[in-house]
Design a protein around this motif. Structure first.
Motif, PDB file in Angstrom:
ATOM      1  N   ILE A 253     -23.004  19.831  44.287  1.00 21.66           N
ATOM      2  CA  ILE A 253     -22.620  20.227  45.653  1.00 21.66           C
ATOM      3  C   ILE A 253     -21.833  21.534  45.597  1.00 21.66           C
ATOM      4  O   ILE A 253     -21.008  21.733  44.700  1.00 21.66           O
ATOM      5  CB  ILE A 253     -21.763  19.114  46.304  1.00 21.66           C
ATOM      6  N   LEU A 254     -22.073  22.380  46.577  1.00 21.18           N
ATOM      7  CA  LEU A 254     -21.381  23.672  46.603  1.00 21.18           C
ATOM      8  C   LEU A 254     -20.023  23.540  47.314  1.00 21.18           C
ATOM      9  O   LEU A 254     -19.949  23.029  48.432  1.00 21.18           O
ATOM     10  CB  LEU A 254     -22.243  24.695  47.345  1.00 21.18           C
ATOM     11  N   ILE A 255     -18.965  23.989  46.622  1.00 28.36           N
ATOM     12  CA  ILE A 255     -17.659  24.071  47.293  1.00 28.36           C
ATOM     13  C   ILE A 255     -17.157  25.507  47.160  1.00 28.36           C
ATOM     14  O   ILE A 255     -17.598  26.247  46.276  1.00 28.36           O
ATOM     15  CB  ILE A 255     -16.616  23.069  46.719  1.00 28.36           C
ATOM     16  N   PHE A 270     -15.960  22.609  51.811  1.00 28.99           N
ATOM     17  CA  PHE A 270     -17.399  22.811  51.868  1.00 28.99           C
ATOM     18  C   PHE A 270     -17.629  24.039  52.758  1.00 28.99           C
ATOM     19  O   PHE A 270     -16.821  24.296  53.662  1.00 28.99           O
ATOM     20  CB  PHE A 270     -18.081  21.569  52.452  1.00 28.99           C
ATOM     21  N   PRO A 271     -18.708  24.787  52.516  1.00 30.81           N
ATOM     22  CA  PRO A 271     -18.909  26.008  53.302  1.00 30.81           C
ATOM     23  C   PRO A 271     -18.885  25.711  54.808  1.00 30.81           C
ATOM     24  O   PRO A 271     -19.434  24.705  55.258  1.00 30.81           O
ATOM     25  CB  PRO A 271     -20.286  26.490  52.860  1.00 30.81           C
ATOM     26  N   GLY A 332     -17.133  30.510  45.116  1.00 31.19           N
ATOM     27  CA  GLY A 332     -17.816  29.218  45.186  1.00 31.19           C
ATOM     28  C   GLY A 332     -18.013  28.591  43.816  1.00 31.19           C
ATOM     29  O   GLY A 332     -17.862  29.246  42.787  1.00 31.19           O
ATOM     30  N   LYS A 333     -18.371  27.312  43.831  1.00 35.20           N
ATOM     31  CA  LYS A 333     -18.547  26.576  42.585  1.00 35.20           C
ATOM     32  C   LYS A 333     -19.475  25.392  42.849  1.00 35.20           C
ATOM     33  O   LYS A 333     -19.348  24.742  43.890  1.00 35.20           O
ATOM     34  CB  LYS A 333     -17.163  26.035  42.189  1.00 35.20           C
ATOM     35  N   TRP A 334     -20.401  25.111  41.924  1.00 35.06           N
ATOM     36  CA  TRP A 334     -21.233  23.902  42.033  1.00 35.06           C
ATOM     37  C   TRP A 334     -20.540  22.785  41.263  1.00 35.06           C
ATOM     38  O   TRP A 334     -20.194  22.967  40.100  1.00 35.06           O
ATOM     39  CB  TRP A 334     -22.613  24.147  41.438  1.00 35.06           C
ATOM     40  N   VAL A 335     -20.348  21.654  41.894  1.00 35.82           N
ATOM     41  CA  VAL A 335     -19.688  20.546  41.183  1.00 35.82           C
ATOM     42  C   VAL A 335     -20.454  19.242  41.397  1.00 35.82           C
ATOM     43  O   VAL A 335     -21.125  19.060  42.413  1.00 35.82           O
ATOM     44  CB  VAL A 335     -18.214  20.331  41.640  1.00 35.82           C
TER      45      VAL A 335
END
Ligand code: SF4
Length: 357
Positions: A253-255, A270-271, A332-335
């Motif tokens: 998920i993108l944060i 979250f965006p 941003g970061k994918w987690v």
């Protein structure tokens, strides 16, 4: 009321005797009352500003366990500090507390100064916190005037000045300087706050059991509900957003990290895409594709979350989408879903996380 006549109806010694006697018989057993460590008192006072005592207790206990000394907090990673503050709101207070503590460690050899002037020079410390630390930890007769104290004193002395004004707060500080006993400044300040919290409550003051009843002008005249006088707040401004849960091909998920300054600075979220109002969500798909390149499978979850700040009211409309192209995302970061709880999020986005679990 004319300032010179203000104390005409009050016998200061009797007032203090009645108040302190009540306090020592009735005070709540709170964790920060078991210590005289000025650093712990500082933490508790910052947490207690605009937050209920019951909410603060677990945060306070966890915070002093994670950062038992000033050095531990001074040099902790900011994200760890925010994570330990998550849910308390007013995150700038946590950042200011850390910075203030760092100043004490570096400039005062890790000993919180004992004068009003020096304490007030620390980041995030205003007159209230300074008075609370000085009186409770060091027994210095300094006022600590918060909302509870202003409510009690405005009723006892029938002071009808607007309590949102700085000038009025100073007036209450002057009154406390005249009342505070040098034998027990700590007990005095705490007892006024405690009376405001337990007896002289905003809507239903329990005057019949109040230890200050015979000193209280407002009670005497039956006008206690007319005090304190407070200018009406302006309504919080409504703001609507689309919030996106975006997945990549690995189901991450993108944060993104919020900007370094301003509201909820440096927290994760979250965006979000701001929209004019909630009616615009019927065009959610077009708005999202216009703002974010490469998103597919956009779905409106029809879930809506609200969060109120003192000046703003957020309405968050939750959408899901996939992003299969490789995009670089500023801050941003994918987690993985299971790792979301490692990051500090504002309360509104924590509520969204709960729906994902
Ligand atoms: Fe407050 Fe009533 Fe006590 Fe006056 S008598 S201080 S209004 S609770």
């Amino acid at each position: 009321m004319n300032k010179t006549n203000l104390f005409k109806h009050v016998d200061v010694n009797q007032f203090n005797h009645d108040l302190l006697h009540w306090f020592y018989e009735n005070k709540r057993d709170l964790p920060w009352r078991k210590t005289q460590n000025p650093y712990y008192i500082w933490i508790s006072e910052i947490m207690l500003q605009q937050t209920q005592v019951d909410t603060v207790i677990p945060y306070y206990e966890r915070f002093i366990k994670t950062f038992p000394t000033m050095e531990d907090l001074a040099y902790a990673d900011e994200e760890t500090v925010l994570k330990n503050w998550e849910g308390l709101g007013y995150y700038s207070r946590a950042r200011n507390l850390q910075q203030g503590v760092r100043e004490v460690v570096e400039e005062y050899d890790a000993k919180i100064p004992e004068t009003r002037k020096e304490i007030l020079s620390l980041k995030g410390v205003g007159p209230y916190t300074s008075g609370a630390i000085l009186s409770i930890a060091y027994n210095v007769p300094e006022p600590a005037v918060d909302g509870n104290v202003m409510r009690v004193l405005s009723r006892v002395f029938m002071i009808d000045d607007d309590i949102t004004k700085v000038k009025t707060k100073k007036h209450f500080e002057d009154i406390v300087y005249r009342l505070i006993p040098h034998t027990d400044p700590s007990g005095f300040n705490q007892s006024l706050m405690e009376l405001g919290a337990l007896v002289c409550k905003p809507r239903q003051p329990e005057c019949l059991t109040c230890p200050l009843q015979k000193h209280c002008l407002a009670y005497d005249e039956g006008v206690q509900h007319e005090f304190p006088v407070k200018k009406k707040k302006t309504k919080p401004k409504p703001m609507s957003y689309i919030v996106l849960i975006i997945y990549n091909s690995k189901k991450q998920i993108l944060i993104e990290k919020r900007p370094e300054n301003g509201l909820l600075a440096n927290l994760w979220q979250f965006p979000m895409i701001q929209i004019e109002d909630d009616d615009q969500i019927t065009h959610g798909e077009q708005i999202i594709t216009k703002n974010i390149k490469g998103v597919t499978d956009i779905e409106n979850t029809k879930k809506q979350f609200f969060h109120q700040f003192s000046h703003l009211k957020w309405s968050l409309n939750l959408f899901r989408a996939n992003l299969l192209v490789k995009e670089t995302w500023e801050r941003g970061k994918w987690v993985d879903r299971g790792d979301l709880e490692l990051y500090p999020f504002p309360v509104s986005h924590q509520k969204i996380i709960q729906t994902l679990i």
